[in-house]
Design a protein around this motif. Structure first.
Motif, short mmCIF file in Angstrom:
data_model
loop_
_atom_site.label_atom_id
_atom_site.label_comp_id
_atom_site.label_asym_id
_atom_site.label_seq_id
_atom_site.Cartn_x
_atom_site.Cartn_y
_atom_site.Cartn_z
N PHE A 290 25.51 88.29 33.99
CA PHE A 290 25.70 87.22 34.97
C PHE A 290 24.37 86.54 35.24
CE2 PHE A 290 28.81 90.48 35.77
CZ PHE A 290 29.98 89.81 36.09
N VAL A 291 24.37 85.21 35.29
CA VAL A 291 23.18 84.49 35.73
C VAL A 291 23.61 83.61 36.90
CG1 VAL A 291 21.46 82.75 35.13
CG2 VAL A 291 22.04 84.54 33.49
N ASN A 292 23.00 83.81 38.03
CA ASN A 292 23.39 83.10 39.26
C ASN A 292 24.88 83.23 39.53
OD1 ASN A 292 20.78 82.16 39.81
ND2 ASN A 292 21.06 80.53 38.30
N GLY A 293 25.42 84.40 39.27
CA GLY A 293 26.81 84.66 39.57
C GLY A 293 27.79 84.18 38.52
N VAL A 294 27.32 83.46 37.50
CA VAL A 294 28.21 82.98 36.44
C VAL A 294 28.17 83.97 35.29
CG1 VAL A 294 28.66 81.12 34.79
CG2 VAL A 294 27.76 80.59 37.09
N GLU A 295 29.36 84.41 34.86
CA GLU A 295 29.37 85.39 33.77
C GLU A 295 29.24 84.70 32.43
OE1 GLU A 295 32.73 88.02 33.42
OE2 GLU A 295 31.87 88.95 31.64
N LEU A 296 28.13 84.95 31.72
CA LEU A 296 27.89 84.30 30.42
C LEU A 296 28.63 85.00 29.30
CD1 LEU A 296 24.13 83.32 30.52
CD2 LEU A 296 26.14 82.10 31.31
N THR A 297 29.03 86.25 29.55
CA THR A 297 29.74 87.00 28.51
C THR A 297 31.23 86.71 28.56
OG1 THR A 297 29.44 88.81 30.09
CG2 THR A 297 28.18 88.91 28.05
N HIS A 298 31.67 85.89 29.53
CA HIS A 298 33.07 85.51 29.61
C HIS A 298 33.40 84.59 28.44
CE1 HIS A 298 36.83 83.83 31.12
NE2 HIS A 298 36.89 84.88 31.93
N PRO A 299 34.56 84.79 27.77
CA PRO A 299 34.88 83.97 26.60
C PRO A 299 34.90 82.46 26.90
CG PRO A 299 36.43 85.80 26.81
CD PRO A 299 35.56 85.83 28.03
N ASP A 300 35.23 82.07 28.12
CA ASP A 300 35.32 80.65 28.44
C ASP A 300 34.04 80.10 29.05
OD1 ASP A 300 37.90 80.64 27.53
OD2 ASP A 300 38.76 81.10 29.51
N ALA A 301 32.99 80.91 29.09
CA ALA A 301 31.76 80.46 29.75
C ALA A 301 31.15 79.27 29.00
CB ALA A 301 30.75 81.61 29.80
N ASP A 302 30.67 78.28 29.76
CA ASP A 302 29.95 77.16 29.15
C ASP A 302 28.48 77.56 29.05
OD1 ASP A 302 28.72 74.89 28.35
OD2 ASP A 302 29.71 73.57 29.80
N ILE A 303 28.16 78.13 27.90
CA ILE A 303 26.81 78.70 27.74
C ILE A 303 25.75 77.62 27.73
CG2 ILE A 303 25.34 79.95 26.12
CD1 ILE A 303 27.82 81.68 25.51
N ASP A 304 26.07 76.46 27.12
CA ASP A 304 25.09 75.38 27.09
C ASP A 304 24.75 74.94 28.51
OD1 ASP A 304 24.87 75.18 24.27
OD2 ASP A 304 26.86 74.26 24.24
N ALA A 305 25.77 74.86 29.36
CA ALA A 305 25.53 74.45 30.75
C ALA A 305 24.67 75.50 31.46
CB ALA A 305 26.86 74.27 31.48
N ALA A 306 24.98 76.77 31.22
CA ALA A 306 24.22 77.84 31.88
C ALA A 306 22.77 77.83 31.43
CB ALA A 306 24.86 79.19 31.56
#
Lengths: 292, 247
Positions: B62-78
């Protein structure tokens, strides 16, 4: 040899040493290795001079000048040589190059794609078009297609056909150059771009490709030289007086004038372009070599 | 309260080789956390998992509460909110220092050229290379390149900065300039996760030090605890070797 200089010349010292009777390896012929080298060199020069003299004496110079270097026939080729023949050759080359560059870049990206069908299509294309003689492609486009689809015409007529044929062949070679260039860009570049939030396509466009293209400028310029020469294959398509290019113009004029000078002139015109371009390629390669 | 970074049960395999063997740890907002340990201990891999340059095999990031390992995560945005500084700088060699700092602002944040240039000049000046704006990276020293790389990351207004051995590729006399910039950032309250061999920096700047070995966290705590008075034998022997290499 100047005695004073010999004292300071280690080579000359060696010569003196090896010619003294105390030499370690008394040669059977009585010659030192250094002397033998000199004799061998002298023989090579002698052979060269002898052949040169033979050629000068035996060749039928008046006939050669009359047939291959005939000033009057050559003069008759101007200005058409430049205004039509060279111009058309350049048009064919540049148009083919533009198509080859664009298609080659697309093929290279397909070849590196994570989508398997793209990779397969690109690989098959590259293998086929690098493996076939360019002449086959010219004939297929010029005669094969019109026979299969009567009335079919590529836009631009001969120009379109030649540009496409040259482009299709060049694309296969250029794709491999682009691929090598893209792979030569360090992995950290993509990582840095992605770490800044760039999407893969954006990173490829803004970061990777500009570097890759710089890397492959020498091979791509070489490809331009090859295309310039391959454009002569257009003669198989039956060009008119208006669409003639260097080779065809040279051969037509040769037949017309019953004199071989036009082929020499046409050939020299190719060299006028290819030799400076080749020089540029070597300069670019040397500059890249220095950067590494 | 959300953590700046939260890592749960993180495992990473390269083929059959398990490089990270279940890592749990957090970084709080405004903290400076230094990760130390022998080479091959997995510390760089851990850092690269935080912005998913390496995809974790198992576990959650998680970075700032957003899970980056989630399949739907917007990694570019993170990643836009996470700056990264590499050991080998990785500046873009075909762009000037100024353009290096501008390009992602323009292409990712869609800032105007004018705005991007203002921000770039500010940040280059801040890291002490304001006079090198128009130089290409090849003309800069390693220390200058690394500072441009820091400016490039800062221009994106990150909430978190990751440093992957930022001084390891530098000539010794250039290390100080880069560390000084990092120290300044820490004083300004930037959240930082730093993989480093610079024990002096870790001791003076870090809020927490994490010692890793063999893909696990062996020991963590304040610098005084971990570097000053390590509890674990593995930490002690590592520190002995680093601090007194002559034995």
């Amino acid at each position: 040899m100047d005695g004073r200089r010999a004292r300071h010349d280690p080579d000359a010292d060696l010569l003196i040493m090896t010619t003294t009777p105390t030499t370690a390896e008394p040669a059977k012929s009585g010659l030192s290795p250094r002397q033998r080298r000199r004799v061998s060199l002298a023989i090579q020069y002698a052979v060269f001079v002898l052949v040169l003299i033979a050629v000068i004496l035996l060749a039928d110079w008046p006939k050669i000048f009359e047939n291959f270097l005939n000033g009057k026939v050559a003069a008759g080729m101007f200005p058409t040589l430049f205004t039509v023949a060279l111009k058309n050759t350049l048009i064919f080359t540049v148009a083919g190059y533009v198509i080859g560059f664009a298609l080659g870049l697309v093929l290279a990206l397909m070849r590196l794609s994570s989508v398997v069908p793209y990779r397969v299509v690109a690989l098959v294309y590259i293998e086929i078009f690098r493996g076939l003689p360019a002449l086959i492609i010219f004939l297929l486009l010029g005669f094969g297609l019109p026979i299969a689809f009567p009335g079919f015409k590529l836009p631009g007529d001969v120009y379109g056909t030649v540009a496409l044929a040259l482009g299709l062949v060049a694309a296969a070679y250029m794709a491999e150059s682009f691929r090598a260039g893209i792979q030569a860009v360090p992995k950290g570049q993509m990582e840095a771009a992605r770490s800044l939030g760039m999407k893969p396509g954006r990173a490829m466009l803004s970061i990777i490709l500009p570097q890759a293209i710089r890397i492959v400028i020498p091979p791509l310029t070489n490809e331009l030289i090859l295309l310039f020469k391959d454009s002569s294959l257009v003669f198989t398509l039956g060009v008119t007086a208006a669409t003639t290019e260097l080779t065809k113009f040279g051969s037509d004029t040769t037949i017309d004038q019953a004199n071989s000078t036009p082929l020499i002139v046409a050939g020299a015109t190719y060299l006028l372009i290819t030799i400076p371009l080749g020089f540029v390629v070597r300069r670019l390669e040397a500059r890249q070599g220095r950067k590494r | 309260m959300t953590h700046a970074v939260e890592i749960r049960e993180l495992h990473k395999y390269f083929g059959d080789n398990e490089v990270l063997k279940g890592i749990d740890f957090t970084v709080e907002l405004g903290q400076v956390v230094c990760v130390i340990g022998p080479s091959g201990s997995g510390k760089s891999t851990l850092l690269r998992c935080v912005n998913v340059l390496e995809t974790p095999t198992k576990g959650r990031v998680f970075v700032n509460g957003v899970e980056l390992t989630h399949p739907d995560a917007d990694i570019d945005a993170a990643r836009r909110h996470v700056g990264m500084v590499f050991q080998q700088f990785n500046l873009f060699p075909h762009l000037t220092a100024l353009q290096n700092v501008m390009i992602a602002q323009q292409r990712v944040l869609n800032r105007s050229k004018k705005e991007a240039e203002i921000v770039a000049r500010e940040n280059l000046a801040k890291v002490g290379v304001g006079d090198k704006c128009d130089e290409y990276p090849g003309k800069l020293s390693g220390g200058q390149q690394q500072r441009v790389a820091i400016a490039r990351a800062l221009a994106m207004n990150p909430d978190l900065m990751l440093f992957d051995e930022p001084t390891s590729a530098l000539d010794p006399e250039l290390v100080g300039d880069v560390l000084a910039v990092m120290r300044k950032l820490a004083e300004e309250g930037m959240t930082m996760l730093v993989v480093t061999h610079e024990m002096g920096f870790a001791r003076e700047v870090a809020d927490r030090v994490v010692f890793m070995d063999g893909g696990v966290i062996v020991e963590e705590g304040t610098p005084t605890e971990v570097i000053g008075d390590p509890k674990q034998e593995r930490t002690r022997s590592f520190l002995r070797r680093v601090l007194h290499p002559e034995g």
